[in-house]
Design a protein around this motif. Structure first.
Motif, short mmCIF file in Angstrom:
data_model
loop_
_atom_site.label_atom_id
_atom_site.label_comp_id
_atom_site.label_asym_id
_atom_site.label_seq_id
_atom_site.Cartn_x
_atom_site.Cartn_y
_atom_site.Cartn_z
N PRO A 52 -2.99 -16.14 -1.74
CA PRO A 52 -3.83 -15.07 -1.19
C PRO A 52 -3.18 -13.70 -1.29
O PRO A 52 -3.86 -12.71 -1.60
CB PRO A 52 -4.03 -15.51 0.26
N ALA A 53 -1.87 -13.62 -1.06
CA ALA A 53 -1.19 -12.32 -1.11
C ALA A 53 -1.17 -11.76 -2.53
O ALA A 53 -1.44 -10.57 -2.75
CB ALA A 53 0.23 -12.47 -0.58
N ALA A 54 -0.85 -12.61 -3.51
CA ALA A 54 -0.80 -12.14 -4.89
C ALA A 54 -2.18 -11.71 -5.37
O ALA A 54 -2.32 -10.70 -6.08
CB ALA A 54 -0.25 -13.25 -5.80
N LEU A 55 -3.20 -12.47 -5.00
CA LEU A 55 -4.56 -12.12 -5.41
C LEU A 55 -5.02 -10.83 -4.73
O LEU A 55 -5.67 -9.98 -5.36
CB LEU A 55 -5.52 -13.26 -5.08
N ALA A 56 -4.71 -10.67 -3.46
CA ALA A 56 -5.10 -9.46 -2.74
C ALA A 56 -4.49 -8.23 -3.40
O ALA A 56 -5.15 -7.18 -3.53
CB ALA A 56 -4.69 -9.55 -1.28
N GLU A 57 -3.24 -8.35 -3.84
CA GLU A 57 -2.60 -7.22 -4.53
C GLU A 57 -3.30 -6.91 -5.85
O GLU A 57 -3.55 -5.75 -6.17
CB GLU A 57 -1.13 -7.55 -4.79
N ARG A 58 -3.63 -7.95 -6.61
CA ARG A 58 -4.32 -7.73 -7.89
C ARG A 58 -5.71 -7.14 -7.66
O ARG A 58 -6.10 -6.19 -8.34
CB ARG A 58 -4.42 -9.06 -8.65
N TYR A 59 -6.44 -7.69 -6.73
CA TYR A 59 -7.78 -7.19 -6.46
C TYR A 59 -7.75 -5.73 -6.01
O TYR A 59 -8.60 -4.92 -6.41
CB TYR A 59 -8.46 -8.04 -5.38
N ALA A 61 -5.50 -3.42 -6.72
CA ALA A 61 -5.17 -2.55 -7.86
C ALA A 61 -6.37 -2.33 -8.75
O ALA A 61 -6.62 -1.21 -9.23
CB ALA A 61 -4.01 -3.16 -8.65
N GLN A 62 -7.15 -3.38 -8.98
CA GLN A 62 -8.34 -3.23 -9.82
C GLN A 62 -9.40 -2.39 -9.13
O GLN A 62 -10.13 -1.63 -9.78
CB GLN A 62 -8.90 -4.61 -10.19
N ARG A 63 -9.49 -2.50 -7.81
CA ARG A 63 -10.44 -1.68 -7.05
C ARG A 63 -10.10 -0.20 -7.21
O ARG A 63 -10.99 0.64 -7.37
CB ARG A 63 -10.42 -2.09 -5.58
N ASP A 64 -8.81 0.11 -7.20
CA ASP A 64 -8.40 1.51 -7.41
C ASP A 64 -8.84 1.99 -8.79
O ASP A 64 -9.30 3.13 -8.95
CB ASP A 64 -6.89 1.63 -7.28
N GLY A 65 -8.71 1.12 -9.80
CA GLY A 65 -9.12 1.49 -11.15
C GLY A 65 -10.62 1.69 -11.25
O GLY A 65 -11.10 2.59 -11.97
N ALA A 92 -15.52 -6.30 -0.72
CA ALA A 92 -15.87 -7.72 -0.70
C ALA A 92 -15.83 -8.36 -2.09
O ALA A 92 -15.89 -9.58 -2.20
CB ALA A 92 -17.26 -7.91 -0.10
N ARG A 93 -15.71 -7.53 -3.14
CA ARG A 93 -15.71 -8.06 -4.50
C ARG A 93 -14.28 -8.16 -5.03
O ARG A 93 -13.38 -7.43 -4.58
CB ARG A 93 -16.59 -7.21 -5.41
N SER A 94 -14.07 -9.07 -5.98
CA SER A 94 -12.71 -9.41 -6.41
C SER A 94 -12.63 -9.41 -7.93
O SER A 94 -13.29 -10.22 -8.59
CB SER A 94 -12.34 -10.80 -5.88
N PHE A 95 -11.78 -8.55 -8.47
CA PHE A 95 -11.62 -8.43 -9.91
C PHE A 95 -10.18 -8.71 -10.32
O PHE A 95 -9.24 -8.15 -9.76
CB PHE A 95 -12.01 -7.03 -10.39
N LEU A 96 -10.04 -9.59 -11.33
CA LEU A 96 -8.71 -9.85 -11.89
C LEU A 96 -8.33 -8.80 -12.90
O LEU A 96 -7.15 -8.53 -13.10
CB LEU A 96 -8.68 -11.24 -12.52
N PHE A 97 -9.30 -8.24 -13.60
CA PHE A 97 -9.03 -7.08 -14.44
C PHE A 97 -10.30 -6.26 -14.60
O PHE A 97 -11.42 -6.78 -14.46
CB PHE A 97 -8.42 -7.43 -15.80
N PHE A 98 -10.11 -4.98 -14.87
CA PHE A 98 -11.23 -4.07 -15.07
C PHE A 98 -10.79 -2.95 -16.01
O PHE A 98 -9.74 -2.36 -15.83
CB PHE A 98 -11.71 -3.45 -13.74
N ASP A 99 -11.62 -2.70 -17.01
CA ASP A 99 -11.42 -1.59 -17.94
C ASP A 99 -12.79 -0.95 -18.13
O ASP A 99 -13.70 -1.58 -18.69
CB ASP A 99 -10.86 -2.11 -19.26
N GLU A 108 -14.42 -10.93 -12.97
CA GLU A 108 -14.71 -10.94 -11.54
C GLU A 108 -14.71 -12.37 -11.02
O GLU A 108 -15.22 -13.28 -11.67
CB GLU A 108 -16.07 -10.29 -11.24
N VAL A 109 -14.13 -12.55 -9.85
CA VAL A 109 -13.99 -13.87 -9.24
C VAL A 109 -15.06 -14.08 -8.18
O VAL A 109 -15.30 -13.21 -7.33
CB VAL A 109 -12.59 -14.04 -8.61
N PHE A 110 -15.68 -15.25 -8.21
CA PHE A 110 -16.64 -15.67 -7.19
C PHE A 110 -16.11 -16.96 -6.56
O PHE A 110 -15.85 -17.94 -7.25
CB PHE A 110 -18.02 -15.90 -7.82
N GLY A 111 -15.93 -16.94 -5.26
CA GLY A 111 -15.29 -18.05 -4.58
C GLY A 111 -13.83 -17.72 -4.30
O GLY A 111 -13.32 -16.66 -4.66
#
Length: 322
Positions: A52-59, A61-65, A92-99, A108-111
């Motif tokens: 959860p911590a690693a994913l929250a950090e990734r999500y 960072a992508q939100r900032d982008g 509430a949304r979760s992205f592993l990468f965004f460009d 984008e992750v669902f679940g």
């Protein structure tokens, strides 16, 4: 034996007509959302774990982008794209990468990925980008709900999809460019969630992308649906340990696309044999009566069976060939 040459000539004639229609539609394809300035995304470090911590950090960072891309789109005067990006930046949304450049590159992750035992990587077909992303997202949401608890769906828009009416859609070129990115993504995902079952769920032209990424050892199942062909004569040519599935709705127009492939001086045209045909050798699953855009429609047989396959279960009304 005289029927074979006639059949071959008919296929070539149909394919030529299809190519001509694609070229004529290039103007239509050019009308897709125009490039809008967007920031170069920050370099991503590999996702070493899915805690959860690693994913929250990734999500985060992508939100900032995404927010930076929204500001740039608004400054450019593209209010529609800015509104789309504003919605994507919802916490509430979760992205592993965004460009946000060009038509966008998104995962984008669902679940809950940190707890998922079954992961479906959803790969789209033609005409999918930031401007049409909502329909792709709708399908991903429906699939994750159908798969149920301890599952996650990743909507992987990691390539520039061809236009439905474009010369690129009848060649494997975009798929060849995209496949290494998908294969690397699956490897990283498998490393982060080593105990999870991963499936590639591939619609239309996306099936050609998945076929070229099929050798990734992390993949348990490859689900091809609404496929115009994958550029290979049979499932064995994919050289994958995954089980290859194929399905097509009874009202899907893709059945009328010429399933053949020609080597021409300027390149390869056509995507080859129909994946639901017996000679291809996939396990065929029942996909109901829907059309080309109906496979992930809630309540449909196709959605139920795709979810069952991604969950490691046998699909209902299995239509496999003997």
């Amino acid at each position: 034996m005289a029927s074979r040459p006639r059949t071959s000539r008919l296929r070539r004639t149909l394919l030529a007509a299809f190519v001509a229609a694609s070229v004529a539609g290039a103007v239509s394809a050019a009308a897709r959302p125009s490039a809008v300035p967007a920031p170069v995304p920050a370099a991503l470090t590999p996702l070493g774990s899915a805690t959860p911590a690693a994913l929250a950090e990734r999500y985060g960072a992508q939100r900032d982008g995404i927010r930076a891309a929204e500001r740039m789109a608004a400054g450019h005067g593209d209010r529609r794209r800015a509104a789309v990006l504003r919605g994507m930046a919802d916490p509430a949304r979760s992205f592993l990468f965004f460009d946000g450049r060009d038509d966008g590159r998104i995962a984008e992750v669902f679940g809950d990925l940190s707890r998922a035992e079954r992961i479906a990587v959803l790969v789209p077909g033609s005409d999918t980008g930031l401007g049409t992303y909502e329909r792709f997202r709708t399908g991903a949401t429906a699939l994750q709900r159908e798969m149920g608890g301890r599952s996650a769906v990743v909507a992987w828009l990691g390539y520039r999809t061809p236009g439905t009416l474009s010369p690129e859609v009848v060649t494997p070129d975009r798929a060849e460019d995209a496949a290494p990115e998908l294969q690397e993504f699956v490897r990283e995902l498998g490393g982060a969630r080593q105990t999870a079952r991963i499936s590639l769920v591939c619609h239309s032209y996306g099936s050609a992308v998945c076929a070229r990424a099929a050798r990734a050892p992390e993949v348990a199942d490859i689900v091809l649906y609404g496929s115009p062909g994958v550029g290979y004569d049979n499932a064995a040519a994919l050289r994958t340990r995954a089980t290859v599935w194929a399905g097509r709705g009874a009202d899907d127009w893709i059945a009328d696309v010429p399933h053949t492939q020609l080597q021409l001086p300027f390149g390869t045209v056509g995507l080859g044999r129909d994946p639901v045909s017996a000679p291809f050798g996939a396990r065929v699953f029942a996909a109901g009566d829907g059309g080309h855009s109906d496979y992930l429609k809630p309540g449909s047989l196709s959605l139920s069976n795709i979810a069952r396959i991604a969950g490691g279960q046998t699909p209902a009304e299995d239509g496999r060939h003997a």
